[in-house]
Design a protein around this motif. Sequence first.
Motif, PDB file in Angstrom:
ATOM      1  N   GLY A   1       0.783  -1.222   0.000  1.00 28.65           N
ATOM      2  CA  GLY A   1       0.000   0.000   0.000  1.00 28.65           C
ATOM      3  C   GLY A   1       0.809   1.264   0.000  1.00 28.65           C
ATOM      4  N   TYR A   2       0.046   2.351   0.084  1.00 26.69           N
ATOM      5  CA  TYR A   2       0.617   3.695   0.064  1.00 26.69           C
ATOM      6  C   TYR A   2      -0.343   4.587   0.830  1.00 26.69           C
ATOM      7  N   PRO A   3       0.136   5.297   1.873  1.00 21.75           N
ATOM      8  CA  PRO A   3      -0.793   6.062   2.703  1.00 21.75           C
ATOM      9  C   PRO A   3      -1.252   7.365   2.057  1.00 21.75           C
ATOM     10  N   GLY A   4      -2.247   7.959   2.653  1.00 19.29           N
ATOM     11  CA  GLY A   4      -2.773   9.246   2.200  1.00 19.29           C
ATOM     12  C   GLY A   4      -3.868   9.670   3.162  1.00 19.29           C
ATOM     13  N   GLY A   5      -4.352  10.897   2.987  1.00 18.86           N
ATOM     14  CA  GLY A   5      -5.282  11.494   3.945  1.00 18.86           C
ATOM     15  C   GLY A   5      -6.474  10.622   4.299  1.00 18.86           C
TER      16      GLY A   5
ATOM     17  N   ALA B   1      12.056  -0.778 -22.320  1.00 19.16           N
ATOM     18  CA  ALA B   1      10.940   0.178 -22.340  1.00 19.16           C
ATOM     19  C   ALA B   1       9.979  -0.110 -21.183  1.00 19.16           C
ATOM     20  N   SER B   2       9.579  -1.368 -21.034  1.00 21.47           N
ATOM     21  CA  SER B   2       8.639  -1.735 -19.970  1.00 21.47           C
ATOM     22  C   SER B   2       9.162  -1.388 -18.590  1.00 21.47           C
ATOM     23  N   ILE B   3      10.442  -1.677 -18.357  1.00 17.88           N
ATOM     24  CA  ILE B   3      10.964  -1.545 -16.998  1.00 17.88           C
ATOM     25  C   ILE B   3      10.862  -0.097 -16.526  1.00 17.88           C
ATOM     26  N   LEU B   4      10.924   0.838 -17.483  1.00 20.02           N
ATOM     27  CA  LEU B   4      10.871   2.245 -17.082  1.00 20.02           C
ATOM     28  C   LEU B   4       9.473   2.651 -16.606  1.00 20.02           C
ATOM     29  N   MET B   5       8.488   1.810 -16.864  1.00 19.38           N
ATOM     30  CA  MET B   5       7.127   2.167 -16.445  1.00 19.38           C
ATOM     31  C   MET B   5       6.896   1.996 -14.948  1.00 19.38           C
ATOM     32  N   ASN B   6       7.687   1.144 -14.298  1.00 17.35           N
ATOM     33  CA  ASN B   6       7.561   1.047 -12.838  1.00 17.35           C
ATOM     34  C   ASN B   6       8.931   0.908 -12.179  1.00 17.35           C
ATOM     35  N   ILE B   7       9.916   1.586 -12.754  1.00 17.46           N
ATOM     36  CA  ILE B   7      11.295   1.478 -12.274  1.00 17.46           C
ATOM     37  C   ILE B   7      11.426   1.979 -10.831  1.00 17.46           C
ATOM     38  N   GLN B   8      10.506   2.868 -10.425  1.00 18.18           N
ATOM     39  CA  GLN B   8      10.582   3.433  -9.067  1.00 18.18           C
ATOM     40  C   GLN B   8      10.507   2.352  -7.995  1.00 18.18           C
ATOM     41  N   GLU B   9      10.003   1.162  -8.361  1.00 14.91           N
ATOM     42  CA  GLU B   9       9.876   0.099  -7.362  1.00 14.91           C
ATOM     43  C   GLU B   9      11.214  -0.500  -6.952  1.00 14.91           C
ATOM     44  N   MET B  10      12.282  -0.147  -7.654  1.00 15.70           N
ATOM     45  CA  MET B  10      13.624  -0.519  -7.187  1.00 15.70           C
ATOM     46  C   MET B  10      13.821  -0.019  -5.761  1.00 15.70           C
ATOM     47  N   SER B  11      13.252   1.147  -5.520  1.00 15.16           N
ATOM     48  CA  SER B  11      13.367   1.760  -4.197  1.00 15.16           C
ATOM     49  C   SER B  11      12.674   0.905  -3.134  1.00 15.16           C
ATOM     50  N   THR B  12      11.516   0.337  -3.486  1.00 17.62           N
ATOM     51  CA  THR B  12      10.811  -0.576  -2.573  1.00 17.62           C
ATOM     52  C   THR B  12      11.672  -1.816  -2.308  1.00 17.62           C
ATOM     53  N   ALA B  13      12.226  -2.359  -3.397  1.00 18.23           N
ATOM     54  CA  ALA B  13      13.034  -3.571  -3.266  1.00 18.23           C
ATOM     55  C   ALA B  13      14.223  -3.317  -2.334  1.00 18.23           C
TER      56      ALA B  13
ATOM     57  N   SER C   1      -0.524  -2.113  15.487  1.00 19.75           N
ATOM     58  CA  SER C   1      -0.681  -3.563  15.492  1.00 19.75           C
ATOM     59  C   SER C   1       0.567  -4.198  14.905  1.00 19.75           C
ATOM     60  N   ASN C   2       0.771  -5.457  15.166  1.00 16.49           N
ATOM     61  CA  ASN C   2       1.963  -6.113  14.616  1.00 16.49           C
ATOM     62  C   ASN C   2       1.620  -7.442  13.964  1.00 16.49           C
ATOM     63  N   TYR C   3       0.394  -7.584  13.526  1.00 19.51           N
ATOM     64  CA  TYR C   3       0.046  -8.869  12.929  1.00 19.51           C
ATOM     65  C   TYR C   3      -0.144  -8.805  11.421  1.00 19.51           C
ATOM     66  N   VAL C   4      -0.102  -7.610  10.830  1.00 20.84           N
ATOM     67  CA  VAL C   4      -0.115  -7.533   9.373  1.00 20.84           C
ATOM     68  C   VAL C   4       1.094  -6.713   8.952  1.00 20.84           C
ATOM     69  N   ARG C   5       1.853  -7.266   8.016  1.00 17.79           N
ATOM     70  CA  ARG C   5       3.033  -6.558   7.545  1.00 17.79           C
ATOM     71  C   ARG C   5       2.647  -5.666   6.368  1.00 17.79           C
ATOM     72  N   HIS C   6       3.102  -4.433   6.371  1.00 18.50           N
ATOM     73  CA  HIS C   6       2.791  -3.516   5.286  1.00 18.50           C
ATOM     74  C   HIS C   6       4.027  -3.272   4.447  1.00 18.50           C
ATOM     75  N   ILE C   7       3.877  -3.391   3.134  1.00 23.19           N
ATOM     76  CA  ILE C   7       4.983  -3.100   2.222  1.00 23.19           C
ATOM     77  C   ILE C   7       4.660  -1.782   1.520  1.00 23.19           C
ATOM     78  N   LEU C   8       5.511  -0.808   1.741  1.00 24.42           N
ATOM     79  CA  LEU C   8       5.294   0.524   1.168  1.00 24.42           C
ATOM     80  C   LEU C   8       5.869   0.564  -0.245  1.00 24.42           C
ATOM     81  N   VAL C   9       4.968   0.638  -1.218  1.00 26.60           N
ATOM     82  CA  VAL C   9       5.409   0.726  -2.610  1.00 26.60           C
ATOM     83  C   VAL C   9       5.677   2.184  -2.953  1.00 26.60           C
ATOM     84  N   ARG C  10       5.988   2.446  -4.221  1.00 23.54           N
ATOM     85  CA  ARG C  10       6.270   3.827  -4.633  1.00 23.54           C
ATOM     86  C   ARG C  10       5.202   4.360  -5.581  1.00 23.54           C
ATOM     87  N   HIS C  11       4.244   3.538  -5.937  1.00 26.41           N
ATOM     88  CA  HIS C  11       3.151   3.962  -6.831  1.00 26.41           C
ATOM     89  C   HIS C  11       2.036   2.943  -6.645  1.00 26.41           C
TER      90      HIS C  11
END
Lengths: 594, 168
Positions: free
Chosen positions: A34-38, A460-472, A50-60
């Motif tokens: 997920g990704y937080p917001g207002g 070409a494809s990889i540039l469409m979600n390359i920001q997820e390198m940061s998540t990794a 809580s500590n029973y669900v792990r959250h993975i913060l993506v970039r998009h």
Amino acid sequence: MTTVTRPPATAAELTGAEVILKALADQGVEVIFGYPGGAVLPIYDALFKSNYVRHILVRHEQAAVHAAEGYARSTGKVGVVLVTSGPGATNAVTGLTDALMDSVPIVCLTGQVPTHLIGNDAFQEADTTGITRPCTKHNYLVKDAGILARTIHEAFHVARSGRPGPVVVDLPKDIQLAKAPYVGPEAIEHRTYRPRRAPDLQAVEQAVELIAKAKRPLFYCGGGVVNSGPRAAELLTEFVRLTGYPVTLTLMGLGSVPASDPLFLGMVGMHGTYESNLAMHGCDVMINIGARFDDRVTGKLAAFSPGSKKIHVDIDPSSINKNVRVDLPVVGDAGETLAAMIAAWKKKKLKVDRAALAEWWDQIKAWQARDCLRYKGSTTVIKPQYALQRLHALTKDLDPYITTEVGQHQMWAAQFLKFERPYHWMTSGGLGTMGYGLPAAIGAQIAHPGRLCIDVAGEASILMNIQEMSTAVQYRLPVKVFILNNQWMGMVRQWQELSHGGRYSESYTEALPDFVKLADAFGGVGFRITKPSDVDGVIKEMIKVEKPVIVDCCVDQKENCFPMIPSGAAHNEMLLGPDDRASQTTSEEGMVLV
Amino acid sequence: MPDQIQTHTLSVLVDNEPGVLARVIGLFSGRGYNIESLTVAEIDAARRLSRITLVTSGTPMVIEQIKAQLDRLVPVHAVRDLTTEGPHVAREMALIKVVGSGDKRVESLRIADIFRARAVDSTIESFVFEMTGSPEKIDAFVNLMRPLGLVDVSRTGIVAISRGAKGI
């Protein structure tokens, strides 16, 4: 396994946000993307406590859905997504559509402005249920805290049962903050939604008799087998071996029969093998289990497998007789139907027509002798097929999880990487979403720590979600991005070559990043390969690195993907390679097709 | 003639919840099916059930698809094809406003009588007729009213139900 602390079983006064988390825990959810917001802050606050669900913060948010898809398709579990209202939800739409087309179970929780502001064009408001109605299996807007818990459980039930798919639950902020009663997931009996799993046994008996009488039979199986669970793949393999009939798989079905089995003819369809497509064209009984006669498989409908009796097993009644009229429909789960078929086969002591089958196999072997995946090797430039063959050879013992982006590299991966079991191959089949592979690999890696997860990509494809390198990097996920870099949108260029007189309109990328530096900038490791002799060394190095890796594999820029059924052509009009070009004219009828 | 276009009347029983009509209409527009007539109203408040009557056209394969796709929607209880499931009654209601004076006014009233249309509103210069019947009958009446001062038509679309003792 890590121990999880569950919330108290009888929590009298919970807020909506706490109810949501408790419902997720009771549904067995271990991770959400997920990704937080207002509009989802109360849920994030409950998550913090809580500590029973792990959250993975993506970039998009699009990547959140693809990561959940990778997680779901490599485990068979429901993938869970949490995004905010407005842009959070609209960014998720591509992922949701992707999951709908490929029948991936996803529950996507979206924040929404408070109920009293809905319809007022409030900040970050979007009509999420309106926008996602056509791209989800079902969606909900929860306007009453009293039915919140039940709605979440129902969403999971709808997402995972029948033909799986994405479900959106839109959650106004005031509902997240209101006191809400909790009910458990037990006994979710839906008023109207009761998908059928068990097949009609009479239809099953008719089917096996037809199967036994076949002279030129072919199993044509797809993603429905994978979705049914690993047992279905075992049953399919058992049934195929029991009969000794040839089997072909769709892009989505790869792995449901071991690729090493001599009965497996390879993938079917536009870039499938010559033997698969000609067997589809020439068979007299087609046994379709969990595939949907997609246009990428059938080619020209009027000339599709003209002489065959068709059996179609599908859990979704609307898939039957949609594109192709079949002779014997069986509505049911692939696994349950296969089990019933095997039982009926054994009970009736059915025998195949050995003489006819031997003749059919002789024919198929003649087609196989054409060696349709052959390509011209090179010692100076890296052929993309060669790179993938080496990737397969050097990783197969590690049983890797493979994802792809979309384009030529995807089809080469489907042709040259061999899958022995389901849940190891994740690709965007129906929607064809560039940018799918990296987040999907992240999702698979989260589900399978310590295992090798590779995204076979194009530059070409990889540039469409390359920001997820940061998540990794953030979660220390050692995903490997293996880019077949030819500087072209290769599949676009291939079509422009075949159908548009070689006018390469906007398919060449004049400026590309330095992928090695890019990997470095994100905190990963980059490699570049330009010579065939370096391929093995870099792949071995890539496997060893315990960090996210980008391999920039610079391949032959002119290579096209063969074999190919040109758009609007029939299975027996396949092009086998570049030398077939004399006959490569796309008909006017074919030009309008995609 | 497998590709001949046929017209079918479908009854769809749905949960009366927000968005259910949008789901049905979205399905038709998204998949390129025709809607010739669509009516919807709640029929059971206690059980929150609504009934949609839909008239659609297509080849037999498309009609089968439409039914399968409708049945797949989560809030749909039942889909019945009245056209194939035996005889059924189909009716439509219309309100028709006619403005005129003198002979035309008298003539409109006389024709309304023949068609068993009732005047439900009247001023010195206008009538509103209410009539119920098959769509063809309403078409015929509306066409006759045109030269007599027709100004407004409002029609419900078809509602239909099977003949005989069996329910949906």
